[in-house]
Enzyme design. Structure first.
Site, PDB file in Angstrom:
ATOM      1  N   GLU A  97       0.829  -1.204   0.000  1.00 60.94           N
ATOM      2  CA  GLU A  97       0.000   0.000   0.000  1.00 60.94           C
ATOM      3  C   GLU A  97       0.868   1.260   0.000  1.00 60.94           C
ATOM      4  OE1 GLU A  97      -3.779   1.630   2.721  1.00 60.94           O
ATOM      5  OE2 GLU A  97      -2.449   0.053   3.463  1.00 60.94           O
ATOM      6  N   LYS A 129      -9.297   3.162  -2.207  1.00 56.82           N
ATOM      7  CA  LYS A 129      -9.615   2.420  -0.981  1.00 56.82           C
ATOM      8  C   LYS A 129     -11.003   2.807  -0.491  1.00 56.82           C
ATOM      9  CE  LYS A 129      -7.313   1.066   3.347  1.00 56.82           C
ATOM     10  NZ  LYS A 129      -6.104   1.272   4.179  1.00 56.82           N
ATOM     11  N   CYS A 160      -5.749  -3.409   2.116  1.00 55.33           N
ATOM     12  CA  CYS A 160      -5.510  -3.473   3.559  1.00 55.33           C
ATOM     13  C   CYS A 160      -6.764  -3.677   4.396  1.00 55.33           C
ATOM     14  CB  CYS A 160      -4.753  -2.223   4.009  1.00 55.33           C
ATOM     15  SG  CYS A 160      -3.979  -2.404   5.642  1.00 55.33           S
ATOM     16  N   SER A 164      21.931   0.583  33.724  1.00 54.61           N
ATOM     17  CA  SER A 164      21.872   0.528  35.193  1.00 54.61           C
ATOM     18  C   SER A 164      22.011  -0.885  35.726  1.00 54.61           C
ATOM     19  CB  SER A 164      20.542   1.115  35.679  1.00 54.61           C
ATOM     20  OG  SER A 164      19.470   0.275  35.304  1.00 54.61           O
TER      21      SER A 164
END
Length: 699
Positions: A44, A113, A175, A357
């Protein structure tokens, strides 16, 4: 037998980098043609990159996309191969997210789309218009004059439809249309479409791959057809990682599947399918034939061209394959590692710097960087020249040398620093020693720094300016201990960025080092961090991951990455937020209910009564919910400056992109908390009524 060879690809695009994107597109076209594919599908918005965001509002972006498409169509790229290219297309005042289907130097159809993605990492409704019409239709799109002149084609069909070839029918799906409640492909299947091309921009979330593939296989096993799925891979400039997994599914069987976690710029999968099997599956159930007889007609374009070829023994039909799904811990490691590599190689930086740390959070980040270095060396061994070139540049190799050992490569690009004080817990010998052991095992260049002098100087300055006046007024000379803790934290931030700027000069390297943050989703949600303190950095690979998952990840990494020292990380150290009445498990639950299930205080209380009711009273649950929302509200401002994080969980609390809630709250939540109190009274009353009457003896 109608045999069709198809190719779908995952591309590592970069938003607004048209040269890079075109190079990847052309490489995928070269490979598809060399394999003899009749159809090539790309992801896409592949021409511009999916993550252009507000650049989509700029006319230049649309113009450049057409310029690139013109170059593709006028060349020989589409000769003898149906190609689908993703790009934005404007139509008057409307802007559409489109797939442009091309063949033999012509644009056959522009498919906009129909259902846009919005939420999580997507905000398509901000930029694009959804193609919504009362009836399916195809209009004429007037092509840009230079494109029209170059291909001798003034217009192209635009809208919802499919292409009918001499031997099969093909349609595009984009999609989200695969995942919405009313899908597009069932109607197309009833109209005779046999090949579906889904161009996607799907981001990586933990365990999403399985859900995605299950949706595709279920759809095709029920309706029949060949489903081509294409997706981006990599980081195209945002906080997201696109996880590839391009695949080809025939009648519900996966016959080809691409990589999920890869450093490649182009990953292409190819399959040869028998379309007659699609017909056979559809002819079996009578319901399919009955529904097809009364279908809604979808418009089509007829193209007098054959895509299929006859069967040959030397070209066998692709058979079903088994797809292995990674564990949650592996997804955390690989997704974040790939995201870090893409960010590093494109940022101009010469490496990473991490304040280490020795605790769970920072050791997890160190493990992810080490995993990244392992992936880089592996890809170089597999012959990826682009990864090799990037590694040589970033690692400052010369005279033809390149990385052959992950630990050696780590030494060149990863720098860790332990910053302790005499009075801090972090400065304990065990934490300091563990930091050094972890750094040495993964191969990082390590440094121990004592910051007492800087902290003392700041405190002396404060005492010189303020304390004398305070002593005169009320005799107070004590400095709030929490303020001292914040000074230490902010001092570490300053030291880290100073080292990131100056160490390249010491190491005779150009550029700078990216400072890695190690703030977790729990800390962001609870506000258990110092604003502009050691939680700050350039990027953060664990910002959407909670502590529970990080603890499991460290155990996995010790075994699967081969760094045994990670297993020795103090797993008993818990967040300071535990002292505030919230366990790590509870914070994870709050985050999921707040973000994924959109719960406010009242609905969260109701959900937790169902979840925790067996072990806690309504009063206790109410206290916890109120406590969380007060802490969340008071510390909300801290979330607005969180270091940009790799988003891998849907409940991320990063607000400026992923979690768009206001900054300023009334922490009393008077109306909501009053409703909770009323519910508590009601539930307590129900509980009393349910108790057996002591005056009545059970028979």
């Amino acid at each position: 037998m109608r045999v069709l060879k198809v190719a779908t690809c995952s591309l590592n695009q970069w938003a607004m980098d048209f040269d890079n994107n075109m190079s990847n597109i052309k490489e995928s076209l070269r490979r598809a043609k060399a394999a003899g594919a009749a159809i090539r599908l790309g992801p896409e918005l592949e021409i511009t990159g999916y993550g252009c965001e507000d650049h989509f509002m700029e006319p230049d972006t649309i113009t450049h996309a057409w310029e690139c498409l013109k170059e593709l169509v006028t060349g020989d790229w589409t000769e003898g191969m149906l190609c689908s290219f993703g790009m934005p297309v404007s139509r008057g005042p409307e802007l559409y997210n489109c797939q442009v289907l091309c063949l033999n130097r012509k644009i056959l159809m522009v498919r906009p789309k129909m259902w846009l993605a919005n939420g999580g990492g997507s905000s398509e409704l901000r930029w694009f218009t959804a193609w919504k019409q009362a009836e399916p239709r195809l209009d004429d799109l007037l092509l840009p004059p230079d494109v029209a002149q170059a291909i001798s084609q003034p217009t192209a069909p635009f809208g919802y439809g499919f292409i009918q070839f001499l031997d099969t029918a093909v349609a595009a799906e984009i999609c989200m249309e695969l995942f919405c409640p009313v899908q597009v492909h069932p109607e197309l299947a009833l109209n005779g479409v046999e090949v579906f091309m889904n161009a996607s921009g799907s981001i990586h979330l933990v365990q999403k791959m399985e859900r995605r593939l299950r949706t595709i296989t279920t759809a095709m096993s029920a309706r029949g057809g060949v489903y081509m799925y294409s997706n981006h891979i990599g980081c195209d400039g945002a906080r997201l990682y696109y996880d590839g997994c391009s695949c080809i599914v025939a009648n519900g069987d996966v016959v080809a599947h691409g990589q999920q976690f890869s450093l490649k710029d182009v990953d292409i999968v190819i399959a040869q399918v028998d379309l007659d099997k699609v017909v056979n599956l559809r002819l079996t159930p009578s319901s399919y034939k009955e529904q097809a007889s009364c279908k809604n007609k979808v418009p089509s374009i007829f193209v007098p061209y054959k895509l299929c070829h006859s069967f040959k023994l030397q070209n066998s039909i692709s058979t079903p394959i088994m797809v292995e799904y990674p564990s949650r811990e592996e997804e955390i490691a690989m997704g974040a590692a790939c995201w870090l590599w893409n960010y590093l190689r494109r940022s101009g930086a010469s490496g990473f710097l991490l304040p280490l740390s020795g605790e769970v959070e920072t050791c997890s980040v160190a493990a992810i960087v080490a995993c990244m270095c392992q992936l880089v060396v592996k890809e170089i061994e597999n012959g990826d020249e682009q990864v090799k070139a990037d590694a040589v540049r970033i690692g400052h190799y010369s005279d033809g040398q390149f990385p052959t050992n992950a630990k050696e490569f780590t030494k060149r690009i990863f720098y860790t620093v332990f910053m302790g004080t005499d009075t801090s817990n972090e400065a304990s010998s065990s934490s300091k020693q563990h930091s050094r052991v972890v750094a040495e095992e993964i191969g990082a260049w390590h440094l121990d720094v004592a910051i007492d002098g800087v902290v003392s100087a700041l405190l002396s300055l404060f005492q010189t300016l303020i304390i004398p006046k305070e002593r005169q007024e009320n005799g107070s000379t004590d400095i709030d201990n929490s303020a001292i803790v914040k000074i230490r934290s902010r001092t570490r931030m300053v030291v880290a960025f100073t080292l990131a700027s100056l160490l390249p000069w010491i190491h005779h390297k150009s550029g700078f080092y990216l400072v890695l943050s190690s703030t977790t989703a729990d800390q962001g949600l609870s506000g258990n961090l110092t604003k502009y303190g050691c939680s700050s950095g350039d990027i953060n690979p664990i910002g959407s991951i909670n502590m529970k998952d990080l603890r499991a990840f460290l155990k996995w990494a010790a075994v699967n990455l081969g760094y045994s020292s990670l297993a020795q990380t103090d797993q008993t150290n818990t967040l300071e937020s535990l002292e505030r009445g919230m366990t790590e498990e509870e914070l994870s639950t709050y985050g999921r209910l707040r973000k994924t299930f959109h719960c406010g205080p009242v609905s969260m209380f109701e959900n937790l009564c169902e979840k925790w009711g067996a072990s806690m009273s309504p009063t206790q649950i109410a206290h916890k919910v109120k406590h969380f929302f007060k802490s969340y509200s008071i510390n909300r401002h801290k979330m607005t400056i969180l270091t940009p994080s790799y988003i891998v969980e849907s409940q991320s609390c990063e607000d400026n992109r992923i979690d768009q809630r206001q900054i300023l709250y009334n922490p009393e939540w008077a109306y909501q908390f009053r409703k909770i109190d009323q519910l508590v009274q009601h539930l307590d009353a129900q509980g009393e009524e349910a108790l057996p009457n002591p005056q009545i003896k059970n028979s």
